[in-house]
Design a protein around this motif. Structure first.
Motif, PDB file in Angstrom:
ATOM      1  N   ILE A 118       0.911  -1.289   0.085  1.00  0.00           N
ATOM      2  CA  ILE A 118       0.032  -0.028  -0.062  1.00  0.00           C
ATOM      3  C   ILE A 118       0.836   1.206   0.138  1.00  0.00           C
ATOM      4  CG2 ILE A 118      -1.438   1.352   1.518  1.00  0.00           C
ATOM      5  CD1 ILE A 118      -2.764  -1.373   2.148  1.00  0.00           C
ATOM      6  N   ILE A 119       1.874   1.268   0.893  1.00  0.00           N
ATOM      7  CA  ILE A 119       2.971   2.291   1.020  1.00  0.00           C
ATOM      8  C   ILE A 119       3.438   2.519  -0.378  1.00  0.00           C
ATOM      9  CG2 ILE A 119       4.813   3.271   2.013  1.00  0.00           C
ATOM     10  CD1 ILE A 119       3.782   1.977   4.698  1.00  0.00           C
ATOM     11  N   ASP A 120       3.666   1.478  -0.793  1.00  0.00           N
ATOM     12  CA  ASP A 120       4.334   1.439  -2.221  1.00  0.00           C
ATOM     13  C   ASP A 120       3.394   2.537  -3.147  1.00  0.00           C
ATOM     14  OD1 ASP A 120       6.699   0.641  -1.231  1.00  0.00           O
ATOM     15  OD2 ASP A 120       6.506  -1.458  -2.092  1.00  0.00           O
ATOM     16  N   GLN A 121       2.270   1.820  -3.343  1.00  0.00           N
ATOM     17  CA  GLN A 121       1.284   2.218  -4.380  1.00  0.00           C
ATOM     18  C   GLN A 121       1.127   4.131  -3.892  1.00  0.00           C
ATOM     19  OE1 GLN A 121      -2.446   0.037  -3.816  1.00  0.00           O
ATOM     20  NE2 GLN A 121      -1.813  -1.488  -5.568  1.00  0.00           N
ATOM     21  N   VAL A 122       1.067   4.023  -2.569  1.00  0.00           N
ATOM     22  CA  VAL A 122       0.944   5.539  -2.257  1.00  0.00           C
ATOM     23  C   VAL A 122       2.070   6.191  -2.665  1.00  0.00           C
ATOM     24  CG1 VAL A 122       0.808   7.248  -0.272  1.00  0.00           C
ATOM     25  CG2 VAL A 122      -0.644   5.219  -0.215  1.00  0.00           C
ATOM     26  N   LYS A 123       3.158   5.730  -2.777  1.00  0.00           N
ATOM     27  CA  LYS A 123       4.376   6.493  -3.009  1.00  0.00           C
ATOM     28  C   LYS A 123       4.395   6.644  -4.642  1.00  0.00           C
ATOM     29  CE  LYS A 123       7.941   5.512   0.386  1.00  0.00           C
ATOM     30  NZ  LYS A 123       9.072   4.448   0.640  1.00  0.00           N
ATOM     31  N   MET A 124       3.787   5.819  -5.153  1.00  0.00           N
ATOM     32  CA  MET A 124       3.718   5.839  -6.732  1.00  0.00           C
ATOM     33  C   MET A 124       2.731   6.697  -7.149  1.00  0.00           C
ATOM     34  SD  MET A 124       4.806   2.180  -8.042  1.00  0.00           S
ATOM     35  CE  MET A 124       3.698   1.320  -7.163  1.00  0.00           C
ATOM     36  N   GLY A 125       2.017   7.378  -6.198  1.00  0.00           N
ATOM     37  CA  GLY A 125       0.933   8.188  -6.707  1.00  0.00           C
ATOM     38  C   GLY A 125      -0.607   7.605  -7.067  1.00  0.00           C
ATOM     39  N   GLN A 126      -0.570   6.349  -6.915  1.00  0.00           N
ATOM     40  CA  GLN A 126      -1.770   5.510  -7.220  1.00  0.00           C
ATOM     41  C   GLN A 126      -2.808   5.850  -6.351  1.00  0.00           C
ATOM     42  OE1 GLN A 126      -0.646   1.420  -7.921  1.00  0.00           O
ATOM     43  NE2 GLN A 126       0.422   2.201 -10.086  1.00  0.00           N
ATOM     44  N   GLY A 127      -4.043   5.609  -6.511  1.00  0.00           N
ATOM     45  CA  GLY A 127      -5.213   5.596  -5.685  1.00  0.00           C
ATOM     46  C   GLY A 127      -5.494   6.995  -5.172  1.00  0.00           C
ATOM     47  N   ALA A 128      -6.575   7.198  -4.514  1.00  0.00           N
ATOM     48  CA  ALA A 128      -6.917   8.752  -3.978  1.00  0.00           C
ATOM     49  C   ALA A 128      -5.917   9.258  -3.074  1.00  0.00           C
ATOM     50  CB  ALA A 128      -8.362   8.565  -3.527  1.00  0.00           C
ATOM     51  N   LEU A 129      -5.512   8.451  -2.057  1.00  0.00           N
ATOM     52  CA  LEU A 129      -4.661   9.231  -0.961  1.00  0.00           C
ATOM     53  C   LEU A 129      -3.438   9.178  -1.559  1.00  0.00           C
ATOM     54  CD1 LEU A 129      -4.774   9.647   1.968  1.00  0.00           C
ATOM     55  CD2 LEU A 129      -3.674   7.276   2.647  1.00  0.00           C
TER      56      LEU A 129
END
Lengths: 331, 254
Positions: free
Chosen positions: A242-253
């Motif tokens: 999840i953190i990786d996805q967040v870092k990559m700018g994916q998803g709303a958050l």
């Protein structure tokens, strides 16, 4: 017996003797009456030891001559070697006295020397080399024995003391044991008791050691801990993902946190929202009026009452007139 | 005083006889048949007993040497011991003793009986020297036959030693090893040494026996006494001569 046959027998007998002598002559010493005329070399040694006249001279194990003379020459001993005429001894060959047996048989061994070296001329002196003889070895052994003896005495002294005040290691250990005998005995007894208890399965440790059920439980617990750890691992892996996805700018958050534009939009949305809520609290606009103006509330209550009445009339009349009633009640 | 006189008498007469024999040596070709007769008696007929005796001398030498050498573990050198002993010492001495017992005694008996029955006197009456026709052929035959007998004795003794060394359990040396050691340590000069000794012994024995036979006095009883004396003197002479000849030969060969 006639005379001719007697003469013949004597003649044959004599010829037999000659033949046997010839055979012996040929067999022994390779057909040489006396030693072959060869040449002489001188070998000087510190000591000739048991070398004597007539001993062999060998080169690489092959007999090539004999010791012709042994003599003292000043401060050293010399052996005159008689070498076969056919044998060539190189200038860098070395002679040494070799022991052939324990009963005093020695010979002079000469090595082959290097192939290209010039041969030694007759009467020349050959290089010699000292090899340790049995007596030297024995003397060395005796010296070694003395050293060993000395070392053992020292060791014994340090172990047992020299008997003149200095206390040896064994005595020290003895003293230590003697002085602490009581406490040592106590310690031993305690240890004995502890091990006895353990053996009987008393106490935690004893039960742990002796009770198979405890063991099984412990194994089960360990299994659960392992499972929990596995789950924790997968949870952490998910969180990581999840953190990786967040870092990559994916998803709303992710977009919110890492996308510049979205952030600004969000900021302006918040500002608008604040402006709207300000207007509402000041009673501006429809919603503000709705919230701040009591008249609206009364109107609404009136409407609600009318609707209530209409619904009550509807319950009394049939469904066909219901639409008409609703329309009347509303307008 | 009498034994000393007798000794000196015998010693002197032996030398005189030798001088006479040497002075007549030129007549040997004319006495060829006598020479051959003596060769036959001294050499050919003595050969079997020399062979038998030497065989057993060699055998017993190997046996005794093996017995004592096993204490040092040096049995492999038995070949050199037997070879050198037989060639240098036992071969010539045993042959000389056999010749003294078998040939010397016969010569003394023959010459003593000729002397007792006055045949020698008859020869001298006819101016025929007994030294020429009786002693010289015998000495010449001895000189020719002694080396032949000795070399036969040496070789038979070596083979006897080889057989015993091979067959005796405490020695157990193969004949090849035995003869290899023998050949390595025995030189032909040692054999030659023995032949020279045998020559000297044989010559001395026959000369002494001839002299004792020719000097017999009295009746037939004296013949037996002369034979006994001849053999005893020969044996003593062999062993005394052996020592000195060995010393001289060692000095010469070194």
């Amino acid at each position: 017996m006639n005379h001719v046959s007697q003469t013949a027998r004597v003649g044959l007998f004599f010829l037999l003797g000659l033949a046997l002598t010839w055979v012996t002559f040929q067999t022994l010493n390779g057909g040489k009456v006396f030693r072959d005329k060869g040449y002489r070399l001188v070998a000087g040694f510190e000591s000739l030891r048991e070398l004597k006249k007539g001993d062999e001279v060998r080169m690489a194990g092959v007999v090539i001559g004999s010791v012709e003379e042994t003599r003292l020459a000043g401060r050293r001993a010399e052996a005159v070697l008689h070498i076969d005429r056919t044998i060539e001894i190189k200038r860098d060959a070395t002679a040494s006295i070799v022991m052939a047996g324990l009963i005093g048989t020695n010979y002079i061994g000469i090595d082959l020397g290097s192939a290209g070296a010039p041969p030694l001329p007759a009467g020349a002196e050959i290089r010699t080399q000292i090899t340790p003889d049995l007596n030297t070895i024995m003397t060395d052994l005796a010296a070694l024995g003395n050293k060993l003896d000395h070392a053992l005495v020292t060791l014994t002294g340090s172990l047992a003391g020299d008997g003149k005040g200095s206390v040896g290691i064994i005595q020290k250990i003895d003293l230590l044991v003697t002085e602490n005998r009581a406490s040592l005995a106590r310690t031993t007894t305690n240890l004995q008791q502890v091990t006895d208890k353990l053996n009987r399965g008393e106490g935690t440790l004893g039960k742990l050691i002796n009770d198979p059920k405890l063991y099984d439980e412990m194994i089960g617990t360990l299994g659960e801990i392992r499972r929990g750890a596995g789950e924790a691992k997968s949870f952490i892996a998910n969180a990581q993902a999840i953190i990786d996805q967040v870092k990559m700018g994916q998803g709303a958050l992710g977009a919110l946190v890492f996308d510049q534009k979205a952030g600004e939009d969000f900021k302006s949305t918040i500002a608008n929202f604040r402006a709207v809520s300000d207007k509402i609290s000041r009673g501006e606009g429809t919603l503000g009026k709705l919230l701040q103006d009591d008249g609206l509330l009364r109107d609404a209550q009136l409407i609600m009452k009318k609707a209530q009445r209409a619904l009550d009339g509807l319950e009394d009349s049939g469904p066909i007139t219901a639409v008409g009633v609703v329309a009347r009640g509303l307008f | 005083m009498k034994p000393l006189t007798a000794f000196l008498d015998g010693f002197g007469s032996t030398w005189l006889l030798l001088v006479r024999v040497v002075s007549h040596s030129g007549s040997l070709p004319r006495q060829f048949h006598r020479f051959i007769d003596q060769c036959y008696l001294i050499g050919y007929t003595t050969m079997p007993i020399v062979a038998i005796l030497s065989f057993f001398i060699g055998s017993v030498l190997a046996l005794q040497a093996g017995y004592s050498m096993q204490n040092f573990g040096t049995q492999q050198f038995i070949g050199s011991l037997v070879g050198l002993s037989m060639a240098r010492e036992l071969g010539p001495v045993m042959v000389a003793i056999l010749v003294a017992g078998r040939v010397g005694s016969a010569i003394t008996a023959e010459l003593a009986s000729m002397k007792v029955y006055q045949e020698i006197d008859a020869l001298e009456t006819m101016n025929i020297s007994p030294a020429r026709i009786l002693v010289m052929p015998r000495l010449a035959a001895t000189l020719v036959m002694m080396p032949v007998l000795t070399i036969i004795g040496d070789l038979v003794g070596w083979f006897g030693g080889a057989i015993v060394a091979d067959l005796t359990e405490i020695i157990s040396i193969e004949p090849e090893a035995y003869f290899a050691v023998l050949r390595r340590y025995t030189h032909f000069s040692d054999v030659l040494n023995g032949l020279i000794k045998a020559e000297l012994f044989g010559f001395a024995v026959v000369l002494v026996c001839c002299n004792i036979g020719l000097n017999t006095r009295g009746g037939p009883r004296e013949i037996g006494a002369a034979v006994t004396r001849a053999v005893v003197v020969s044996l003593i002479l062999i062993l005394v001569l052996d020592y000195f000849v060995t010393q001289v030969l060692m000095l010469v060969s070194s």
